[in-house]
Every structure is written in C-alpha cells, then in structure tokens.
Design an enzyme around this catalytic site. Sequence first.
Site, PDB file in Angstrom:
ATOM      1  N   HIS A  52      44.326 -11.317   9.364  1.00 36.96           N
ATOM      2  CA  HIS A  52      43.326 -10.745  10.258  1.00 36.96           C
ATOM      3  C   HIS A  52      43.054 -11.686  11.432  1.00 36.96           C
ATOM      4  CE1 HIS A  52      41.473  -7.736   7.158  1.00 36.96           C
ATOM      5  NE2 HIS A  52      42.768  -7.571   7.337  1.00 36.96           N
ATOM      6  N   GLU A  54      40.408 -13.357  12.426  1.00 36.44           N
ATOM      7  CA  GLU A  54      39.711 -14.609  12.157  1.00 36.44           C
ATOM      8  C   GLU A  54      40.672 -15.671  11.603  1.00 36.44           C
ATOM      9  OE1 GLU A  54      36.757 -11.248  11.013  1.00 36.44           O
ATOM     10  OE2 GLU A  54      38.934 -11.538  11.193  1.00 36.44           O
ATOM     11  N   CYS A  81      35.420  -8.908   7.318  1.00 35.66           N
ATOM     12  CA  CYS A  81      35.468  -8.201   6.041  1.00 35.66           C
ATOM     13  C   CYS A  81      34.965  -9.104   4.912  1.00 35.66           C
ATOM     14  CB  CYS A  81      36.878  -7.718   5.739  1.00 35.66           C
ATOM     15  SG  CYS A  81      38.116  -9.030   5.622  1.00 35.66           S
ATOM     16  N   CYS A  90      37.635 -12.318   5.162  1.00 40.67           N
ATOM     17  CA  CYS A  90      37.483 -13.236   6.293  1.00 40.67           C
ATOM     18  C   CYS A  90      36.127 -13.934   6.267  1.00 40.67           C
ATOM     19  CB  CYS A  90      37.662 -12.477   7.605  1.00 40.67           C
ATOM     20  SG  CYS A  90      39.358 -11.895   7.852  1.00 40.67           S
ATOM     21  N   ALA A 160      49.603  20.636  29.949  1.00 37.75           N
ATOM     22  CA  ALA A 160      49.924  20.705  31.372  1.00 37.75           C
ATOM     23  C   ALA A 160      49.808  22.153  31.807  1.00 37.75           C
ATOM     24  CB  ALA A 160      51.327  20.170  31.630  1.00 37.75           C
ATOM     25  N   THR A 202      55.463  26.647  19.879  1.00 42.90           N
ATOM     26  CA  THR A 202      55.907  25.551  20.749  1.00 42.90           C
ATOM     27  C   THR A 202      57.179  24.925  20.194  1.00 42.90           C
ATOM     28  OG1 THR A 202      53.637  25.088  21.429  1.00 42.90           O
ATOM     29  CG2 THR A 202      55.239  23.341  21.764  1.00 42.90           C
ATOM     30  N   ASP A 206      60.195  25.554  22.752  1.00 39.24           N
ATOM     31  CA  ASP A 206      60.496  24.356  23.546  1.00 39.24           C
ATOM     32  C   ASP A 206      61.487  23.413  22.872  1.00 39.24           C
ATOM     33  OD1 ASP A 206      58.634  25.426  25.225  1.00 39.24           O
ATOM     34  OD2 ASP A 206      57.083  23.930  24.853  1.00 39.24           O
ATOM     35  N   GLU A 284      49.656  18.589  21.332  1.00 39.40           N
ATOM     36  CA  GLU A 284      50.349  18.927  22.574  1.00 39.40           C
ATOM     37  C   GLU A 284      50.610  20.417  22.749  1.00 39.40           C
ATOM     38  OE1 GLU A 284      53.580  16.815  24.107  1.00 39.40           O
ATOM     39  OE2 GLU A 284      52.694  14.839  23.846  1.00 39.40           O
ATOM     40  N   GLY A 286      50.810  24.730  21.015  1.00 41.95           N
ATOM     41  CA  GLY A 286      50.595  25.502  22.231  1.00 41.95           C
ATOM     42  C   GLY A 286      49.141  25.855  22.482  1.00 41.95           C
TER      43      GLY A 286
END
Length: 347
Positions: A52, A54, A81, A90, A160, A202, A206, A284, A286
């Site tokens: 981690h 630290e 933690c 840590c 888009a 999609t 696509d 993304e 449809g």
Amino acid sequence: MLTIHELYMQRCLSLARLGAGNVAPNPMVGAVLVYNNRIIGEGYHKEYGKAHAEVNCINSVSEADKPLIAQSTMYVSLEPCAHHGKTPPCADLIIEKKIAIVIVGCRDSYEEVNGRGIEKLKAAGVNVIVGALEKECLDLNKRFFTFYTKHRPYIILKWAQTKNGKIANSDYSKLAISNEQTNRLVHKWRSEEVAIMIGTNTALQDNPSLTTRLVPGNNPIRLVIDMDLKLPTTLNLFDGSVRTIVFNRIKHSDEAVFYYKIENGIESILKALYHLRIQSVLIEGGAKLLQSFIDTGNWDEARMITNTELEIENGIAAPILKKEKLNLTESIISDSIDYYTKSKTNE
C-alpha cells in the site's frame, strides 16, 4: 490559497493517480512523509495485492533520513487500513514506526476499515487530523466509494450523436459520428474503467471490439446483454482476446466466454455486477440500454459527444437526459463533448 496541509495532500493525490487502472478493486492512495517542511518519503499504491501507499512511502526514505521517520508527519489521501487483507494493516506500520502525526484526506467507507484505522492510530497516541482536501480525496475514489455505499458499480454513460440528435442510421448502416481524435479519447476512457457494456443490437450491428487499441492502457472487461443468446460467436466480442461476460436468461457457465444468468431489468444487471465485484462500467450503447439506465436513475456520469457538422434524416434518436448538471463542455475539431453528473435530487 492552499494551507500547508492541503499542499502536501495535493501531492498525495498526484501520486495516487499514478495507480489508476492497476489497483482496482482497491482504491487509489498516495502518501507523503514530511520532516521540517521537507519531503523525506513518498509512495502510492501501485498494483492490487501489492504494498500500500504508506508502506511504499516509508520504504522510500533514504538511510540517512530513516532516523527522522518518528519525528515526521505522514500525509495520506485515504484512511490507513486496520485489517489484514492481502497485505498487513498500514495503521500497525505507522504505529510501529512511531509516527506521531498523521493527516488523512478522507475516511474509508469500506466496511473492514470505516474509521477503524483512525481509531487504532488514536488509541496508540497518534495525533490524527482528518479532512485535508476531503472533497478531492473522495472524488478521486468515487468508483470505490460508490461500489461500497450503493452496492453497485460507478456507471458512466457515453454516446455520440449527430447535430440533430441521432445516434445511428435507421437501417443501422455504418455511420462514423465522432472524429479520429475523439475516438482516441474514448479509448482512453475505456482504459480507465473496469468494464465496458453494450446491448444486443449494438453488438450485432456494429460488431465492436471494445478494446483500447488506439491508446496505451488496459482493456476493460467486455459486458454484453444478450438475454436470448442470439448473438453469433463469430463476433469480435468473442475472439478470446479480452475477458467477456454475457448476461442472459438461459445459462450460467464459466467457459472461454462467461455466461451469467440473470432476470430481466437493470437492477438484476447491477446485482450481478456487484456480485462480480466490478466497480466501474462505461456503457457505450445502444440507445435503449443507455435510456434504461437514465430512466432508472442508475448512473453517475454521462459523456455526450455531438458532431456539430453532421445531420442525418430518419435516424435512431439518441438518449435523452433529464435536467442534469453540465460540468464541462470541450471541443475537439467538429466534436463537442458535454460532461454531466447526475443531480443528487434525482437519486
């Protein structure tokens, strides 16, 4: 003007971001050790399952400066933690090194921590100050916090559209809406999330690969909704290059492609994603799938790309956002990108 604590916390955040894409499902964390206004050590969580922030911070201290550790102040962007996971606590290391002052950016809402690290440090006599750049620290790990507080992934919607609000031709014939530079940005977005999701139509029309081939970075897990398993296995999604999960109502099996059986509805999908420990998803398309997430309120950000020079007739309508907060608009050649966050009043 930033206070001295905020300046060092800002450095923690810069370090933490270096772990983006490599530490999930853990949070991104940065740590800085300061003696007499001089940074003597710094580190960040680099990879899931490894040391981690630290630990890396303390290990970075030079031999000459090691005697100064106990007289230094540690800054850490997230509560240390206090439990044994893949690495030791840590908080115990900080106590062992006799660090007297710890400045924490924000508490960790993960149930195994959630105040226990701070309590352990205070019980050992450490002076703990919480809240330096708290908003920024919370925002850095919004995916992590959303997952553990809402029991679902952090959801980002992306699409888009043409100038007149169409997402595709009505016959699904190929339509390039966004430009090449915007496409590279989209691939960067993909590399920042754990998974990417599309619907049946999609995938079929696509035949996308859903990879980050245009930029350096990790490929997200590919998620596809195919309730009746009607997608041909010849699609790019099933080429075996990236882990792919198919949510469906027919079968559940872990093959080359992982088939995950669910019931109908967005809530069932979110429950499955939580069970799979997927902390963030870029959706993304449809239009129908995107609108379903909007209508049920199960989203956090939306990124809407509009080609300001392209209009088509009889196309498929883009999703419609309700009155949401527009944070930013940027332009890339003919494309305008609007960044939204969901209003808290709609939660």
